[in-house]
Design an enzyme around this catalytic site. Sequence first.
Site, PDB file in Angstrom:
ATOM      1  N   ASP A  17      46.538  56.931  37.277  1.00  0.00           N
ATOM      2  CA  ASP A  17      46.277  56.610  35.876  1.00  0.00           C
ATOM      3  C   ASP A  17      45.523  57.742  35.190  1.00  0.00           C
ATOM      4  O   ASP A  17      44.509  58.241  35.691  1.00  0.00           O
ATOM      5  CB  ASP A  17      45.471  55.309  35.812  1.00  0.00           C
TER       6      ASP A  17
ATOM      7  N   SER B 157      41.367  49.219  29.483  1.00  0.00           N
ATOM      8  CA  SER B 157      41.447  50.452  28.710  1.00  0.00           C
ATOM      9  C   SER B 157      40.287  50.532  27.713  1.00  0.00           C
ATOM     10  O   SER B 157      39.126  50.541  28.121  1.00  0.00           O
ATOM     11  CB  SER B 157      42.812  50.532  28.013  1.00  0.00           C
TER      12      SER B 157
END
Length: 728
Positions: free
Chosen positions: A523, A471
């Site tokens: 995602d 991330s």
Amino acid sequence: MPGMVVFRRRWSVGSDDLVLPALFLFLLHCAWLVVLSMVLFSLPYSLGQSCSVTLVDHGRGYLGILVSCLICEIAIMWLSMRGSILYTQPRDAVQYILYIRLAILLVELVYAVVGIIWLVQYYQPCSDVTAKNLTLGIVACNWLVIFSVLITLLCTFDPTGRTFVKLKATRRRQRNLTTYTLRHRLEEGQASSWTRRLKFIMCCTRAQDSQSDAYAEVAILFAEFFRDLDIVPSDIIAGLVLLRQRQRTKRSTILDQANNDILAFLSGMPVTRNTMYLDLKNSAEMAMYKEVCYYMLFALAAYGWPMYILRKPGCGLCHLASSCPCVSVSGSQLPQSVTVEEDNCCGCNVLAIRRHFLDQDLKQVHIVYTSCHDAVYETPFFVAVDHEKKKVIISIRGTLSPKDALTDLTGDAERLPVQEPQGIWLGHKGMVFSAEYIKKKLEQEMILSQAFGRDLGKGTKHYGLVIVGHSLGAGTAAILSFLLRPQYPTLHCYSYSPPGGLLSEDAMEISKEFVTAVVLGKDLVPRIGLPQLEGFRRHILEVLQKSDKPKWRIIMGGTKCIPKSELPMDERPLGPTDPAPSTRLWLHPSDLSIALSTSTPLYPPGRIIHVVHNHPPDRCCGQEEPTYSALWGDNKAFDEVIISPAMLNEHLPHMVMEGLNKVLKGYAPSEVQTQTEPGEMEAGGFLASPTLLSSPKHLPSTPSECSTAPSTPSESDTLPLTPAQISD
């Protein structure tokens, strides 16, 4: 949508949002009406006592208030359910009912005050127990309603609401100078409002100059996103439901078209004959994939004790407590050669990192340095030496705090502080600053020198450098690779679930030489950036404008199995009872021609391994386990947010780890036919399987445990089969 105007001020709530609040108050008042009626007319009172007589009269008066409230709340519910999201004309009378309801609320407030006065004067001397209980009930009910209304008003208050109404009025009169002034005031007011909200969220953190700058930039971003949009939060929820249905319908329509090159949709992405799957039967590619799985363990470990306990909710806390010096006298102590910065008093983060590797039986991994320092543009990380792989690993933590979120949201393009041989190298501003901070830290503390010189007898001087992250950590790791590559030309970066708005096109192409990225399913993060936000904003408005269903039905439809006709997506001819377009649409501020400020397109980094899955059809009760596979993704293909319940869940680091492992477990010699999500079938209606779509050399073998040499997919890795072969 648009926001309701009451008292000449716009509020952050639509006239079709009052169904549930009115229903809550209606049920509460119904219950209290029944109880109060039974108490007043069924139970005996000591009419000889003045306190009882006064209270009976007070209770009968309150019955009248309850009946008036019920009538108003029925009217509000009935009116709020009329019309559609943009067609507000059938709900115009809601504001007048609200005025009446607020007037009744003032009477309730008077009754609440009188009830408190009665309790103060008579509760102790009055011997009538029924009267006492009745008074307590009336007062409690009154104040419950009053506080609920006050909280609702506080949550829906728009500081720029009056300016918004004035701007709308001046636009109708074509007052250009006044419009410009009001527009400027509105933009400043919205930015200030978002700044106050961010500071409220970060109220417990110490303010710094960089943090104040981040407040301003993120506030401007939010103000820009909602600029000229007269929408309320529930409109966005309804828009997400509608947009998901439109995307599913669009995929089904594409697959139903004749002579279509798209064979299937996996995790929302089109699969064609040119789609390249990872050839895990190839030893080099299998070794590379095992390296990807292996280094995900380091990205996962960087999250410290919160992620360790989340992954092991039963025994994780016990394992940490047994090693913690604050709890156990015999707890294991950290080696003196480990440098720790700003961990908590018990060293829980470092202990969790060590336990993470011990649980995986990775005893050859030695931690050299751990920084738990967390600030805006300053991300925690750790450095470890892996003697088994002969690598020095820098692992950068992902988003875990509000400060990390501010770093994430500072998404403007910033030039990378390196010498570009060609083109323009730009990156996500917040992550560029984070990478510069880590590089400076590595140099000042001479951390890499310590790592490479930790055990010269084992040859650490000649170890390679690997940078990993998930991330926020993934984006920072990719940019840090640019900064360290001149000194360590053979380094490699593994970027898991990186942000979509990370690198400019030139930098993205160069990063393919030394960055391997992983994206799981649908995602959200790899598909989001400032340009994508603009498209997302436009698509939300489009589906809201095309919808002719009430908002409450749309939102309820997103939580259960309903016919597709309940969520229409396609435009249809207007019927005789349909409103004219001019009345259905308020052309300003919800004008689709209004765009966000121009921003530089940024893309996810490196060569992307996209872990996709064939989902079984949605059912009301239960789902089968999907089948996972891996393919090479196109960096520019992640340009649209795919709305799905899994778009947030599939970003979590432990879910990425599970998805990578499921690809290995799912590869077997037999060709097993799998099912797809609705709208994800190939054109002939046959279910598509990764093994059926790939060439014979893609038929996988059963893998052993995770261990590298990155390989580049060749032309022979494409999908040569015809639809007839797939039908088999």
